[in-house]
Design a protein around this motif. Structure first.
Motif, PDB file in Angstrom:
ATOM      1  N   ALA A  64     -10.894  18.458  41.039  1.00 57.86           N
ATOM      2  CA  ALA A  64     -10.609  18.907  42.406  1.00 57.86           C
ATOM      3  C   ALA A  64     -11.455  18.129  43.406  1.00 57.86           C
ATOM      4  CB  ALA A  64     -10.902  20.403  42.533  1.00 57.86           C
ATOM      5  N   ASP A  65     -10.949  18.063  44.653  1.00 56.25           N
ATOM      6  CA  ASP A  65     -11.696  17.405  45.730  1.00 56.25           C
ATOM      7  C   ASP A  65     -13.055  18.073  45.912  1.00 56.25           C
ATOM      8  OD1 ASP A  65      -9.580  15.689  46.304  1.00 56.25           O
ATOM      9  OD2 ASP A  65      -8.757  16.974  47.868  1.00 56.25           O
ATOM     10  N   VAL A  66     -14.068  17.254  46.221  1.00 60.13           N
ATOM     11  CA  VAL A  66     -15.414  17.750  46.518  1.00 60.13           C
ATOM     12  C   VAL A  66     -15.776  17.303  47.919  1.00 60.13           C
ATOM     13  CG1 VAL A  66     -17.848  17.701  45.833  1.00 60.13           C
ATOM     14  CG2 VAL A  66     -16.049  17.548  44.075  1.00 60.13           C
ATOM     15  N   PRO A  67     -16.216  18.237  48.815  1.00 62.01           N
ATOM     16  CA  PRO A  67     -16.305  19.676  48.566  1.00 62.01           C
ATOM     17  C   PRO A  67     -14.949  20.368  48.662  1.00 62.01           C
ATOM     18  CG  PRO A  67     -17.042  19.166  50.808  1.00 62.01           C
ATOM     19  CD  PRO A  67     -16.700  17.861  50.154  1.00 62.01           C
ATOM     20  N   PRO A  68     -14.815  21.598  48.147  1.00 61.88           N
ATOM     21  CA  PRO A  68     -15.838  22.297  47.388  1.00 61.88           C
ATOM     22  C   PRO A  68     -15.819  21.965  45.900  1.00 61.88           C
ATOM     23  CG  PRO A  68     -13.977  23.750  47.686  1.00 61.88           C
ATOM     24  CD  PRO A  68     -13.639  22.451  48.374  1.00 61.88           C
ATOM     25  N   GLY A  69     -14.790  21.272  45.432  1.00 58.72           N
ATOM     26  CA  GLY A  69     -14.717  21.006  43.998  1.00 58.72           C
ATOM     27  C   GLY A  69     -14.465  22.284  43.225  1.00 58.72           C
ATOM     28  N   GLN A  70     -14.559  22.164  41.918  1.00 62.59           N
ATOM     29  CA  GLN A  70     -14.390  23.352  41.087  1.00 62.59           C
ATOM     30  C   GLN A  70     -15.209  23.179  39.817  1.00 62.59           C
ATOM     31  OE1 GLN A  70     -10.596  24.489  39.020  1.00 62.59           O
ATOM     32  NE2 GLN A  70     -10.577  26.163  40.507  1.00 62.59           N
ATOM     33  N   ALA A  71     -16.386  23.794  39.785  1.00 61.30           N
ATOM     34  CA  ALA A  71     -17.165  23.836  38.551  1.00 61.30           C
ATOM     35  C   ALA A  71     -16.465  24.800  37.602  1.00 61.30           C
ATOM     36  CB  ALA A  71     -18.592  24.285  38.826  1.00 61.30           C
ATOM     37  N   LYS A  72     -16.583  24.545  36.294  1.00 62.60           N
ATOM     38  CA  LYS A  72     -15.901  25.388  35.315  1.00 62.60           C
ATOM     39  C   LYS A  72     -16.828  25.739  34.160  1.00 62.60           C
ATOM     40  CE  LYS A  72     -11.373  23.302  36.210  1.00 62.60           C
ATOM     41  NZ  LYS A  72     -10.322  22.417  35.661  1.00 62.60           N
ATOM     42  N   TYR A  73     -16.595  26.926  33.617  1.00 60.43           N
ATOM     43  CA  TYR A  73     -17.262  27.388  32.406  1.00 60.43           C
ATOM     44  C   TYR A  73     -16.135  27.755  31.453  1.00 60.43           C
ATOM     45  CZ  TYR A  73     -20.708  29.916  29.551  1.00 60.43           C
ATOM     46  OH  TYR A  73     -21.533  30.343  28.533  1.00 60.43           O
ATOM     47  N   VAL A  74     -15.986  26.993  30.378  1.00 59.26           N
ATOM     48  CA  VAL A  74     -14.793  27.048  29.541  1.00 59.26           C
ATOM     49  C   VAL A  74     -15.158  27.454  28.115  1.00 59.26           C
ATOM     50  CG1 VAL A  74     -12.802  25.712  28.716  1.00 59.26           C
ATOM     51  CG2 VAL A  74     -13.879  25.122  30.903  1.00 59.26           C
ATOM     52  N   THR A  75     -14.360  28.361  27.532  1.00 59.83           N
ATOM     53  CA  THR A  75     -14.537  28.719  26.127  1.00 59.83           C
ATOM     54  C   THR A  75     -13.180  29.010  25.506  1.00 59.83           C
ATOM     55  OG1 THR A  75     -15.870  30.040  24.591  1.00 59.83           O
ATOM     56  CG2 THR A  75     -14.879  31.212  26.443  1.00 59.83           C
ATOM     57  N   CYS A  76     -13.118  28.931  24.183  1.00 56.01           N
ATOM     58  CA  CYS A  76     -11.888  29.198  23.451  1.00 56.01           C
ATOM     59  C   CYS A  76     -12.058  30.524  22.721  1.00 56.01           C
ATOM     60  CB  CYS A  76     -11.606  28.065  22.463  1.00 56.01           C
ATOM     61  SG  CYS A  76     -10.086  28.274  21.513  1.00 56.01           S
ATOM     62  N   VAL A  77     -11.304  31.537  23.102  1.00 61.34           N
ATOM     63  CA  VAL A  77     -11.491  32.874  22.538  1.00 61.34           C
ATOM     64  C   VAL A  77     -10.636  33.118  21.294  1.00 61.34           C
ATOM     65  CG1 VAL A  77     -12.250  33.882  24.719  1.00 61.34           C
ATOM     66  CG2 VAL A  77      -9.814  33.907  24.131  1.00 61.34           C
ATOM     67  N   SER A  78      -9.641  32.256  21.066  1.00 57.06           N
ATOM     68  CA  SER A  78      -8.814  32.380  19.863  1.00 57.06           C
ATOM     69  C   SER A  78      -8.311  30.998  19.465  1.00 57.06           C
ATOM     70  CB  SER A  78      -7.630  33.318  20.115  1.00 57.06           C
ATOM     71  OG  SER A  78      -6.833  33.442  18.955  1.00 57.06           O
ATOM     72  N   GLY A  79      -8.494  30.642  18.194  1.00 54.47           N
ATOM     73  CA  GLY A  79      -8.084  29.321  17.738  1.00 54.47           C
ATOM     74  C   GLY A  79      -9.167  28.294  17.986  1.00 54.47           C
ATOM     75  N   ALA A  80      -8.742  27.041  18.220  1.00 54.98           N
ATOM     76  CA  ALA A  80      -9.704  25.955  18.404  1.00 54.98           C
ATOM     77  C   ALA A  80      -9.110  24.864  19.286  1.00 54.98           C
ATOM     78  CB  ALA A  80     -10.105  25.369  17.054  1.00 54.98           C
ATOM     79  N   VAL A  81      -9.968  24.240  20.088  1.00 56.70           N
ATOM     80  CA  VAL A  81      -9.584  23.093  20.916  1.00 56.70           C
ATOM     81  C   VAL A  81     -10.697  22.057  20.872  1.00 56.70           C
ATOM     82  CG1 VAL A  81      -8.232  24.549  22.508  1.00 56.70           C
ATOM     83  CG2 VAL A  81     -10.590  23.946  23.097  1.00 56.70           C
ATOM     84  N   LEU A  82     -10.337  20.812  21.157  1.00 60.25           N
ATOM     85  CA  LEU A  82     -11.335  19.785  21.442  1.00 60.25           C
ATOM     86  C   LEU A  82     -11.407  19.695  22.951  1.00 60.25           C
ATOM     87  CD1 LEU A  82     -13.243  17.619  20.218  1.00 60.25           C
ATOM     88  CD2 LEU A  82     -11.459  15.963  20.830  1.00 60.25           C
ATOM     89  N   ASP A  83     -12.528  20.113  23.523  1.00 57.50           N
ATOM     90  CA  ASP A  83     -12.715  20.136  24.972  1.00 57.50           C
ATOM     91  C   ASP A  83     -13.352  18.823  25.405  1.00 57.50           C
ATOM     92  OD1 ASP A  83     -12.438  22.301  27.167  1.00 57.50           O
ATOM     93  OD2 ASP A  83     -14.343  21.314  27.607  1.00 57.50           O
ATOM     94  N   VAL A  84     -12.832  18.223  26.472  1.00 55.60           N
ATOM     95  CA  VAL A  84     -13.267  16.896  26.910  1.00 55.60           C
ATOM     96  C   VAL A  84     -13.694  16.937  28.372  1.00 55.60           C
ATOM     97  CG1 VAL A  84     -12.528  14.511  27.297  1.00 55.60           C
ATOM     98  CG2 VAL A  84     -11.785  15.730  25.238  1.00 55.60           C
ATOM     99  N   VAL A  85     -14.847  16.336  28.661  1.00 55.56           N
ATOM    100  CA  VAL A  85     -15.365  16.192  30.021  1.00 55.56           C
ATOM    101  C   VAL A  85     -15.424  14.701  30.334  1.00 55.56           C
ATOM    102  CG1 VAL A  85     -17.292  16.643  31.565  1.00 55.56           C
ATOM    103  CG2 VAL A  85     -16.764  18.268  29.741  1.00 55.56           C
ATOM    104  N   VAL A  86     -14.894  14.303  31.497  1.00 57.95           N
ATOM    105  CA  VAL A  86     -14.864  12.907  31.905  1.00 57.95           C
ATOM    106  C   VAL A  86     -15.569  12.765  33.248  1.00 57.95           C
ATOM    107  CG1 VAL A  86     -13.405  10.905  32.394  1.00 57.95           C
ATOM    108  CG2 VAL A  86     -12.622  12.639  30.761  1.00 57.95           C
ATOM    109  N   ASP A  87     -16.434  11.767  33.365  1.00 59.03           N
ATOM    110  CA  ASP A  87     -17.097  11.522  34.643  1.00 59.03           C
ATOM    111  C   ASP A  87     -16.187  10.678  35.526  1.00 59.03           C
ATOM    112  OD1 ASP A  87     -18.760  11.137  36.780  1.00 59.03           O
ATOM    113  OD2 ASP A  87     -20.514  10.607  35.584  1.00 59.03           O
ATOM    114  N   LEU A  88     -15.670  11.279  36.593  1.00 55.28           N
ATOM    115  CA  LEU A  88     -14.765  10.607  37.520  1.00 55.28           C
ATOM    116  C   LEU A  88     -15.433  10.309  38.862  1.00 55.28           C
ATOM    117  CD1 LEU A  88     -11.591  12.804  36.887  1.00 55.28           C
ATOM    118  CD2 LEU A  88     -12.163  10.593  35.858  1.00 55.28           C
ATOM    119  N   ARG A  89     -16.747  10.510  38.944  1.00 56.53           N
ATOM    120  CA  ARG A  89     -17.465  10.381  40.219  1.00 56.53           C
ATOM    121  C   ARG A  89     -17.864   8.927  40.460  1.00 56.53           C
ATOM    122  NH1 ARG A  89     -21.783  14.674  38.268  1.00 56.53           N
ATOM    123  NH2 ARG A  89     -21.726  13.037  36.673  1.00 56.53           N
TER     124      ARG A  89
END
Length: 199
Positions: A64-89
């Motif tokens: 998302a555009d900064v400001p304000p952007g969108q910080a996130k706190y992510v978890t998987c409550v059922s099953g499994a995922v590969l979570d990926v963070v990319v630096d786009l700054r």
């Protein structure tokens, strides 16, 4: 709860302590104070999202555009995922790099990512359920994406046939997003985070 930084500046892996007995398991999957101590400022909660994904679905890379952007706190409550963070700054020392964490219903890890970072995941199981705590609400016209299959990023998605939304299929490459001024600025993101620390 153990919180450790990932290789992308502004992203953290959170591993909770699980308490189990004959009844089942209990854990604190989010702690306001512990996260604020690690990150340097509190995560303002404005929206909570939940997605259910077919195995092989790839969602992202979203930001998302900064400001304000969108910080996130992510978890998987059922099953499994590969979570990926990319630096786009633009201007970031880790620009264009990515890191990943397996999120599942066994270790129950979470990932925190700061404003300006890109986020995506690949579902490793059928019906993987992911929850996101977000620092700002969805703002049409201010949410963007990068092609998750962009060779420049080189993300090692754990599927031979990724299932993408039409929007993600049509998302620009990192190079195109940079050329068109779509990407967030590292200095602006740092200033926004510094202002959050003073609040």
């Amino acid at each position: 709860m153990r919180i450790r930084p990932l290789s992308v500046e502004g992203a953290f892996e959170v591993t909770p302590v699980q308490h189990g007995d004959a009844r089942g398991t209990f854990l604190e999957w989010y702690r306001f104070d512990a996260l604020a101590a690690a990150v340097g400022h509190p995560l303002d909660l404005a929206q909570a999202n939940l997605s259910v994904s077919a195995r092989g679905a790839v969602r992202g890379i979203h930001f998302a555009d900064v400001p304000p952007g969108q910080a996130k706190y992510v978890t998987c409550v059922s099953g499994a995922v590969l979570d990926v963070v990319v630096d786009l700054r633009l201007g970031s020392p880790t620009f264009g790099t990515w890191d990943s964490v397996r999120l599942d219903d066994t270790d129950r890890r979470a990932v925190y990512l700061a404003e300006g970072l890109g986020h995506g995941f690949c579902a490793l199981t059928e019906g993987a359920v992911v929850t996101y705590l977000c620092s700002s609400t969805y703002r049409p016209g201010h949410e963007h994406g990068i092609d998750p299959l962009d060779p420049e990023l080189g993300i090692a998605w754990p599927t031979d046939t990724p299932l993408l939304s039409t929007k993600d299929e049509q998302a620009p490459s990192l190079a195109r997003a940079r050329e068109t001024g779509l990407l967030p600025d590292h200095a602006a993101c740092s200033a926004y985070a510094a202002a959050s620390r003073r609040m």
